[in-house]
Scaffold this active site. Structure first.
Site, mmCIF file in Angstrom:
data_model
loop_
_atom_site.group_PDB
_atom_site.id
_atom_site.type_symbol
_atom_site.label_atom_id
_atom_site.label_comp_id
_atom_site.label_asym_id
_atom_site.label_seq_id
_atom_site.Cartn_x
_atom_site.Cartn_y
_atom_site.Cartn_z
ATOM 1 N N HIS A 1 -20.589 62.032 51.272
ATOM 2 C CA HIS A 1 -20.747 62.516 52.513
ATOM 3 C C HIS A 1 -22.522 62.743 52.064
ATOM 4 O O HIS A 1 -22.848 62.930 53.453
ATOM 5 C CB HIS A 1 -19.749 64.230 52.925
ATOM 6 N N ASP B 1 -21.352 67.438 59.716
ATOM 7 C CA ASP B 1 -19.574 65.827 59.673
ATOM 8 C C ASP B 1 -18.644 67.077 60.060
ATOM 9 O O ASP B 1 -17.979 68.473 59.661
ATOM 10 C CB ASP B 1 -20.071 66.312 57.769
ATOM 11 N N THR C 1 -19.651 60.425 58.594
ATOM 12 C CA THR C 1 -19.524 58.928 57.664
ATOM 13 C C THR C 1 -18.624 58.038 57.138
ATOM 14 O O THR C 1 -19.101 57.535 55.540
ATOM 15 C CB THR C 1 -19.484 60.286 56.063
ATOM 16 N N GLN D 1 -26.510 52.400 41.413
ATOM 17 C CA GLN D 1 -26.034 51.532 42.189
ATOM 18 C C GLN D 1 -27.430 50.165 42.693
ATOM 19 O O GLN D 1 -27.179 49.192 42.884
ATOM 20 C CB GLN D 1 -25.212 52.113 43.173
ATOM 21 N N ASN E 1 -19.816 54.010 51.827
ATOM 22 C CA ASN E 1 -21.140 53.964 51.185
ATOM 23 C C ASN E 1 -21.498 52.837 50.408
ATOM 24 O O ASN E 1 -22.043 52.159 50.599
ATOM 25 C CB ASN E 1 -21.186 55.171 50.453
ATOM 26 N N SER E 2 -20.227 52.390 49.291
ATOM 27 C CA SER E 2 -20.361 51.692 48.732
ATOM 28 C C SER E 2 -20.413 50.634 49.168
ATOM 29 O O SER E 2 -20.874 49.275 48.537
ATOM 30 C CB SER E 2 -19.609 51.373 47.379
ATOM 31 N N GLU F 1 -23.307 49.421 51.334
ATOM 32 C CA GLU F 1 -24.618 49.280 50.470
ATOM 33 C C GLU F 1 -24.460 47.478 49.925
ATOM 34 O O GLU F 1 -24.937 46.999 50.034
ATOM 35 C CB GLU F 1 -24.586 50.230 49.428
ATOM 36 N N ASP G 1 -9.995 56.553 52.517
ATOM 37 C CA ASP G 1 -10.705 55.513 53.219
ATOM 38 C C ASP G 1 -10.560 53.748 53.077
ATOM 39 O O ASP G 1 -10.149 52.682 54.413
ATOM 40 C CB ASP G 1 -11.946 55.551 54.840
ATOM 41 N N GLN G 2 -10.442 53.889 52.038
ATOM 42 C CA GLN G 2 -10.266 52.739 51.400
ATOM 43 C C GLN G 2 -9.602 51.357 51.724
ATOM 44 O O GLN G 2 -10.727 50.648 51.948
ATOM 45 C CB GLN G 2 -10.309 53.151 49.680
HETATM 46 C C1 UDX Z 1 -15.436 59.180 49.202
HETATM 47 C C2 UDX Z 1 -14.802 58.383 49.615
HETATM 48 O O1 UDX Z 1 -13.793 57.813 48.286
HETATM 49 C C3 UDX Z 1 -14.963 57.610 50.237
HETATM 50 O O2 UDX Z 1 -13.697 56.442 50.366
HETATM 51 C C4 UDX Z 1 -15.188 57.990 51.129
HETATM 52 O O3 UDX Z 1 -15.874 56.766 52.571
HETATM 53 C C5 UDX Z 1 -16.848 58.964 51.425
HETATM 54 O O4 UDX Z 1 -16.546 59.767 50.077
HETATM 55 P P1 UDX Z 1 -16.954 58.338 46.987
HETATM 56 O O5 UDX Z 1 -15.034 58.412 46.435
HETATM 57 O O6 UDX Z 1 -17.617 58.620 45.872
HETATM 58 O O7 UDX Z 1 -17.052 57.934 47.968
HETATM 59 O O8 UDX Z 1 -17.320 56.710 47.021
HETATM 60 P P2 UDX Z 1 -18.415 55.568 48.277
HETATM 61 O O9 UDX Z 1 -18.160 56.430 49.321
HETATM 62 O O10 UDX Z 1 -18.595 54.735 48.216
HETATM 63 O O11 UDX Z 1 -19.890 56.560 47.274
HETATM 64 C C6 UDX Z 1 -20.465 56.068 46.030
HETATM 65 C C7 UDX Z 1 -21.930 56.558 46.282
HETATM 66 O O12 UDX Z 1 -22.125 56.904 44.978
HETATM 67 C C8 UDX Z 1 -23.008 55.174 46.395
HETATM 68 O O13 UDX Z 1 -23.167 55.741 46.973
HETATM 69 C C9 UDX Z 1 -23.167 54.870 45.167
HETATM 70 O O14 UDX Z 1 -24.051 54.011 45.188
HETATM 71 C C10 UDX Z 1 -22.871 56.042 44.727
HETATM 72 N N1 UDX Z 1 -23.080 55.269 43.298
HETATM 73 C C11 UDX Z 1 -22.016 55.359 42.439
HETATM 74 C C12 UDX Z 1 -23.649 55.028 42.062
HETATM 75 O O15 UDX Z 1 -25.052 55.661 42.214
HETATM 76 N N2 UDX Z 1 -23.860 55.481 41.605
HETATM 77 C C13 UDX Z 1 -22.211 54.629 40.305
HETATM 78 O O16 UDX Z 1 -22.511 54.579 38.932
HETATM 79 C C14 UDX Z 1 -22.003 54.799 40.764
#
Ligand code: UDX
Length: 466
Positions: free
Chosen positions: A26, A118, A140, A344, A363-364, A367, A383-384
């Site tokens: 977030h 947020d 987000t 990442q 975010n992933s 990206e 939300d995945q």
């Molecule tokens: C959470 C929720 O799970 C997600 O579904 C929601 O939309 C946002 O909050 P998260 O599970 O951490 O986030 O997943 P994601 O939204 O993909 O964010 C992960 C972040 O960590 C990405 O920006 C990614 O670039 C970063 N990351 C991940 C790294 O920098 N290095 C890594 O090894 C893994």
């Protein structure tokens, strides 16, 4: 870049106080957006909790950060014990300490003009109103997911949903089945979390802007529909400019990480792999895999016979099959590298990457879209599943690895999905689509693009009210 931004700050014409929900997924999109605003002469102060600040391994050097309290300064969410306890106390203590911060900043000669919050923390609207400040919600997650929570708020989706019928079709999505809605909607045990998510809309009619980390071309129909209800502005994808928009060429800082990125080992390893040969695997900062799932994934990756770079956070490592890491190191072809965290964006940008096996955190997902990497989607929660649906059926930039009736994605399915994306005819179409979306993402943030125009409009309105 830092000097230039600081120079601009000294001539700033408006001051935004940013209030993220204290979680990596977030805070980072809000940080990236903050830097963009700051490059347009808007002063930024990020307010985050003392407990969250303590966990930070990497801090931004580009924006100023102030601490507020969630009432659990030693351990945050973990200390609170339950989510409901945490969020209730955060509202109480957070409102007071945020108010105190606004007063302190005024005393220091830096009065705030606008709060960007947020919507997981909707009480920020009342704080903004108390001080006569402008107010923007910053979602987000995808507009599709926000829209589903809106439908729950309006009672269109009944809870718990035994099945999701056609009346709850999300504009722009094909058909939405129970397996595609956010898990907090489909799982009755998440009722309390869902209440908070629905609460995002409880006072949204009182805000001046609703900013969404997405871009118009990506979710056109949903954004058009939501725009009839709220003053929506899509401003994404919010990734550091070096990857998308060369106008701030030196900004590649991801910042505010609760993990230490492992740069050299991953990149050195990737530099030795052929072009488009590597499967990058990551489940983000939070998702926890069932031990059975971890085992299936481990063997699915090995059996796919592809090179893979797999992020297994240290709190997940014990779930790996016995001797897996040792055997991987001994394997003559050196097929896989397992690391606890990595940079990442640099990985996704690397020419050796052929596909991204991802949990589809928003975010992933953004990206991967921004860097044109095709995906194998293995959504876990939140939300995945909806993001995975969009990836597979709407944007057609990946495939979803299907679970069996025990909720596990088996090794054969993982292997098959990886092959499909990397080798088969359908994979070619997916790669072409991924390239197309990368271009559209780039255009959106580039000068005159949909997100760029929205940010410009937002900033110029801010300047007039400040
Ligand atoms: C959470 C929720 O799970 C997600 O579904 C929601 O939309 C946002 O909050 P998260 O599970 O951490 O986030 O997943 P994601 O939204 O993909 O964010 C992960 C972040 O960590 C990405 O920006 C990614 O670039 C970063 N990351 C991940 C790294 O920098 N290095 C890594 O090894 C893994």
């Amino acid at each position: 870049i830092e000097r230039k931004l600081l120079q601009k700050m000294t001539t700033h014409k408006a001051h935004c106080l940013i209030l993220p929900y204290p979680a990596q997924g977030h805070i980072n999109p809000m940080l990236q957006f903050s830097k963009r605003l700051q490059s347009k002469s808007v002063k930024i102060t990020i307010a985050t909790t003392k407990s969250f600040l303590k966990t930070m391994q990497e801090l931004s050097t580009l924006v100023s950060i102030e601490a507020i309290s969630d009432g659990y300064d030693d351990g945050g969410h973990e200390q609170a014990g339950s989510f409901v306890t945490y969020i209730t106390r955060f509202k109480e203590v957070g409102s007071d300490t945020l108010s105190h911060l606004i007063e302190t900043l005024t005393t220091r000669g830096c009065p705030v003009n606008c709060i960007i919050y947020d919507p997981f923390l909707p009480w920020a609207v009342e704080v903004a109103k108390k001080y006569g400040l402008a107010c923007a919600a910053f979602f987000t997650q995808s507009c599709a997911v926000d829209n589903i929570y809106y439908y729950v708020h309006k009672g269109v989706i009944k809870l718990p949903p035994t099945e999701v019928d056609e009346q709850v079709l999300v504009p722009g999505l094909l058909t939405i089945e129970k397996s595609d809605v956010p898990t907090f909607v489909s799982n009755p045990e998440s009722a309390k979390i869902l209440e908070m998510l629905v609460d995002q809309f409880s006072n949204l009619e009182n805000v001046d802007w609703v900013l969404i980390n997405s871009f118009y071309e990506l979710e056109k129909e949903i954004i058009d529909w939501m725009s009839k209800l709220y003053p929506i502005k899509t401003i994404g994808p919010t990734i550091p400019s070096i990857y998308l928009d060369k106008r701030l060429p030196n900004d590649k800082e991801y910042g505010l990480s609760v993990f230490k990125p492992m740069t050299n080992e991953c990149l050195n390893w990737l530099n030795h792999q052929p072009i488009s040969s590597v499967v990058y695997v990551s489940f983000g900062s939070y998702a926890k895999l069932e031990p059975d799932q971890m085992e299936e994934l481990a063997w699915g990756l090995r059996n796919s016979n592809k090179n893979f770079l797999w992020v297994v956070r240290s709190n997940e490592e014990s779930k790996l099959p016995k001797n897996y890491l040792e055997e991987l190191k001994l394997a003559s072809e050196n097929k896989g590298l397992v690391v606890s965290w990595c940079p990442q964006l640099q990985i996704l940008e690397h020419k050796s990457i052929g596909c991204f096996l991802t949990h589809c955190g928003w975010n992933s997902t953004l990206e991967a879209i921004s860097l044109g990497v095709p995906m194998v989607a293995m959504p876990q929660w939140s939300d995945q599943p909806t993001n995975a649906k969009l990836v597979e059926d709407v944007w057609e930039i990946g495939v979803r690895a299907k679970q069996d009736d025990k909720g596990i994605v088996r090794r054969e399915v993982i292997e098959e999905c990886i092959r499909l994306v990397m080798e088969e005819e359908k994979g070619k179409m997916i790669k072409e689509n991924a390239k197309k979306w990368k271009e559209l993402a780039r255009n959106a943030v580039d000068e005159g693009g949909s997100s760029d125009r929205n940010i410009e409009e937002f900033v110029s309105k801010l300047m007039t009210i400040s």
